[in-house]
Design a protein around this motif. Sequence first.
Motif, PDB file in Angstrom:
ATOM      1  N   PHE A   1      -4.687   2.985  18.737  1.00  0.00           N
ATOM      2  CA  PHE A   1      -3.697   3.065  19.463  1.00  0.00           C
ATOM      3  C   PHE A   1      -2.243   1.753  18.548  1.00  0.00           C
ATOM      4  O   PHE A   1      -1.202   2.476  18.540  1.00  0.00           O
ATOM      5  N   ALA A   2      -2.650   0.857  18.034  1.00  0.00           N
ATOM      6  CA  ALA A   2      -1.802   0.131  16.363  1.00  0.00           C
ATOM      7  C   ALA A   2      -1.709   1.283  15.329  1.00  0.00           C
ATOM      8  O   ALA A   2      -0.430   1.859  15.194  1.00  0.00           O
ATOM      9  N   SER A   3      -2.203   2.229  15.360  1.00  0.00           N
ATOM     10  CA  SER A   3      -2.000   3.131  14.438  1.00  0.00           C
ATOM     11  C   SER A   3      -1.521   3.899  14.825  1.00  0.00           C
ATOM     12  O   SER A   3      -0.372   4.722  13.801  1.00  0.00           O
ATOM     13  N   LYS A   4      -0.428   4.158  16.128  1.00  0.00           N
ATOM     14  CA  LYS A   4       1.017   5.241  16.249  1.00  0.00           C
ATOM     15  C   LYS A   4       1.836   4.688  15.988  1.00  0.00           C
ATOM     16  O   LYS A   4       3.525   4.923  16.200  1.00  0.00           O
ATOM     17  N   ALA A   5       2.050   3.356  15.617  1.00  0.00           N
ATOM     18  CA  ALA A   5       2.970   2.307  14.899  1.00  0.00           C
ATOM     19  C   ALA A   5       4.015   3.502  13.597  1.00  0.00           C
ATOM     20  O   ALA A   5       3.292   3.830  13.043  1.00  0.00           O
ATOM     21  N   PRO A   6       4.694   3.411  13.536  1.00  0.00           N
ATOM     22  CA  PRO A   6       5.441   4.311  12.736  1.00  0.00           C
ATOM     23  C   PRO A   6       5.695   3.213  11.536  1.00  0.00           C
ATOM     24  O   PRO A   6       5.556   2.181  11.615  1.00  0.00           O
ATOM     25  N   ASN A   7       5.545   3.516   9.907  1.00  0.00           N
ATOM     26  CA  ASN A   7       5.208   3.308   8.900  1.00  0.00           C
ATOM     27  C   ASN A   7       4.763   2.161   8.804  1.00  0.00           C
ATOM     28  O   ASN A   7       4.901   1.331   7.992  1.00  0.00           O
ATOM     29  N   LEU A   8       3.117   2.077   9.151  1.00  0.00           N
ATOM     30  CA  LEU A   8       2.069   1.030   9.484  1.00  0.00           C
ATOM     31  C   LEU A   8       1.588   1.015   7.964  1.00  0.00           C
ATOM     32  O   LEU A   8       1.115   1.645   7.132  1.00  0.00           O
ATOM     33  N   LEU A   9       1.327  -1.153   7.974  1.00  0.00           N
ATOM     34  CA  LEU A   9      -0.112  -0.658   6.600  1.00  0.00           C
ATOM     35  C   LEU A   9      -1.268  -1.722   7.651  1.00  0.00           C
ATOM     36  O   LEU A   9      -0.705  -2.493   8.319  1.00  0.00           O
ATOM     37  N   PHE A  10      -2.490  -1.134   7.126  1.00  0.00           N
ATOM     38  CA  PHE A  10      -3.617  -2.166   8.270  1.00  0.00           C
ATOM     39  C   PHE A  10      -3.906  -2.846   6.921  1.00  0.00           C
ATOM     40  O   PHE A  10      -4.144  -2.422   5.449  1.00  0.00           O
ATOM     41  N   ILE A  11      -4.319  -3.795   7.544  1.00  0.00           N
ATOM     42  CA  ILE A  11      -4.832  -5.272   6.753  1.00  0.00           C
ATOM     43  C   ILE A  11      -5.653  -5.374   7.054  1.00  0.00           C
ATOM     44  O   ILE A  11      -6.504  -5.547   8.151  1.00  0.00           O
ATOM     45  N   PRO A  12      -7.241  -4.404   6.988  1.00  0.00           N
ATOM     46  CA  PRO A  12      -8.753  -4.564   7.375  1.00  0.00           C
ATOM     47  C   PRO A  12      -9.722  -5.920   6.820  1.00  0.00           C
ATOM     48  O   PRO A  12      -9.470  -5.976   5.636  1.00  0.00           O
ATOM     49  N   LEU A  13      -9.816  -6.308   7.645  1.00  0.00           N
ATOM     50  CA  LEU A  13     -10.854  -7.312   7.067  1.00  0.00           C
ATOM     51  C   LEU A  13     -11.755  -7.157   7.831  1.00  0.00           C
ATOM     52  O   LEU A  13     -12.766  -7.746   7.722  1.00  0.00           O
ATOM     53  N   GLU A  14     -12.065  -6.114   8.850  1.00  0.00           N
ATOM     54  CA  GLU A  14     -13.251  -5.927   8.777  1.00  0.00           C
ATOM     55  C   GLU A  14     -13.925  -4.238   8.900  1.00  0.00           C
ATOM     56  O   GLU A  14     -12.721  -3.689   8.488  1.00  0.00           O
ATOM     57  N   ASP A  15     -14.651  -3.502   9.172  1.00  0.00           N
ATOM     58  CA  ASP A  15     -14.883  -2.289   8.786  1.00  0.00           C
ATOM     59  C   ASP A  15     -14.744  -1.660  10.187  1.00  0.00           C
ATOM     60  O   ASP A  15     -14.382  -1.795  10.915  1.00  0.00           O
ATOM     61  N   GLY A  16     -14.125  -0.448  10.281  1.00  0.00           N
ATOM     62  CA  GLY A  16     -13.607   0.182  11.841  1.00  0.00           C
ATOM     63  C   GLY A  16     -12.245   1.139  11.938  1.00  0.00           C
ATOM     64  O   GLY A  16     -11.958   1.803  12.901  1.00  0.00           O
ATOM     65  N   VAL A  17     -11.583   1.482  10.595  1.00  0.00           N
ATOM     66  CA  VAL A  17     -10.171   1.809  10.863  1.00  0.00           C
ATOM     67  C   VAL A  17     -10.900   3.144   9.746  1.00  0.00           C
ATOM     68  O   VAL A  17      -9.560   3.644   9.250  1.00  0.00           O
ATOM     69  N   ASP A  18     -11.842   3.355   8.820  1.00  0.00           N
ATOM     70  CA  ASP A  18     -12.081   3.783   7.984  1.00  0.00           C
ATOM     71  C   ASP A  18     -11.824   5.718   8.374  1.00  0.00           C
ATOM     72  O   ASP A  18     -11.445   6.523   8.029  1.00  0.00           O
ATOM     73  N   ASN A  19     -11.917   6.471  10.380  1.00  0.00           N
ATOM     74  CA  ASN A  19     -11.825   7.492  10.149  1.00  0.00           C
ATOM     75  C   ASN A  19     -10.509   7.471  11.184  1.00  0.00           C
ATOM     76  O   ASN A  19     -10.601   8.504  11.320  1.00  0.00           O
ATOM     77  N   LEU A  20      -9.166   6.261  10.749  1.00  0.00           N
ATOM     78  CA  LEU A  20      -7.713   6.845  10.876  1.00  0.00           C
ATOM     79  C   LEU A  20      -7.141   7.119   9.958  1.00  0.00           C
ATOM     80  O   LEU A  20      -7.079   6.313   8.681  1.00  0.00           O
ATOM     81  N   ASP A  21      -6.116   8.117  10.161  1.00  0.00           N
ATOM     82  CA  ASP A  21      -5.453   8.512   8.497  1.00  0.00           C
ATOM     83  C   ASP A  21      -4.403   7.874   8.589  1.00  0.00           C
ATOM     84  O   ASP A  21      -3.676   8.069   9.837  1.00  0.00           O
ATOM     85  N   VAL A  22      -4.452   6.584   7.887  1.00  0.00           N
ATOM     86  CA  VAL A  22      -3.422   5.223   8.007  1.00  0.00           C
ATOM     87  C   VAL A  22      -3.385   5.127   6.341  1.00  0.00           C
ATOM     88  O   VAL A  22      -4.198   5.202   5.935  1.00  0.00           O
ATOM     89  N   CYS A  23      -2.293   4.275   6.518  1.00  0.00           N
ATOM     90  CA  CYS A  23      -2.357   3.605   4.617  1.00  0.00           C
ATOM     91  C   CYS A  23      -2.714   2.561   5.489  1.00  0.00           C
ATOM     92  O   CYS A  23      -3.120   2.195   6.074  1.00  0.00           O
ATOM     93  N   ARG A  24      -3.391   2.376   4.363  1.00  0.00           N
ATOM     94  CA  ARG A  24      -4.571   0.544   4.316  1.00  0.00           C
ATOM     95  C   ARG A  24      -4.646  -0.127   3.196  1.00  0.00           C
ATOM     96  O   ARG A  24      -4.527   0.662   2.118  1.00  0.00           O
ATOM     97  N   LEU A  25      -4.479  -1.242   3.063  1.00  0.00           N
ATOM     98  CA  LEU A  25      -4.683  -2.117   2.269  1.00  0.00           C
ATOM     99  C   LEU A  25      -6.843  -1.893   1.992  1.00  0.00           C
ATOM    100  O   LEU A  25      -7.428  -1.605   3.027  1.00  0.00           O
ATOM    101  N   ASP A  26      -7.401  -1.597   0.934  1.00  0.00           N
ATOM    102  CA  ASP A  26      -9.027  -2.411   1.072  1.00  0.00           C
ATOM    103  C   ASP A  26      -9.356  -3.421   1.966  1.00  0.00           C
ATOM    104  O   ASP A  26      -8.309  -4.230   1.901  1.00  0.00           O
TER     105      ASP A  26
END
Length: 183
Positions: A28-53
């Motif tokens: 759901f969150a990945s649908k926001a435009p121009n987003l950056l994920f800040i992952p503190l746990e595993d779980g977003v590797d399968n999403l096509d998003v911009c993320r930090l390590d």
Amino acid sequence: MLKTTEGKRPGPRRIFVYGPPGVGKSTFASKAPNLLFIPLEDGVDNLDVCRLDKLETWDEYESALASLIKQTHDFKWIVTDSADWLEKLIFADIVKGQGVKSVGDVPYGRGFEYALAYWQRITNAFDLLRENGVGCIFIGHAETKRHEDPETESFDRFVLNEIGSDNSNFIVPTFKTCLKVDF
């Protein structure tokens, strides 16, 4: 004379999305435009998003926020995944700094007072980001707990995950008051 305004004040929002595992909070969150994920746990590797390590410490998280405030970027949304793991990083930093085994071991209950100061720093950082047009989404995990009501039938309800015995549902009132998020 007092200056007043009427109606809604558009601008970046703070949103808190929580639910049980696998329900699609990150999707759901990945649908926001121009987003950056800040992952503190595993779980977003399968999403096509911009993320930090994946960030492992409070210092890394705070440093990431500071960089986002100082640097020019095109992000319109910052997604923290997840708020309950962020609380875990905060508690770990307090425990390390105080030389105790748990936040509850800090004398006079000050561990939770210290944690509130961390959340205030996060609030201040997001206020600065919002001034630059950046909204934030916090993702949290819920679990089902049985509510035994003596006056009516018992029922199941969703509550935020507790990191451990130190949590005492600390995160919910913190988000509602300190971070002013929309549930």
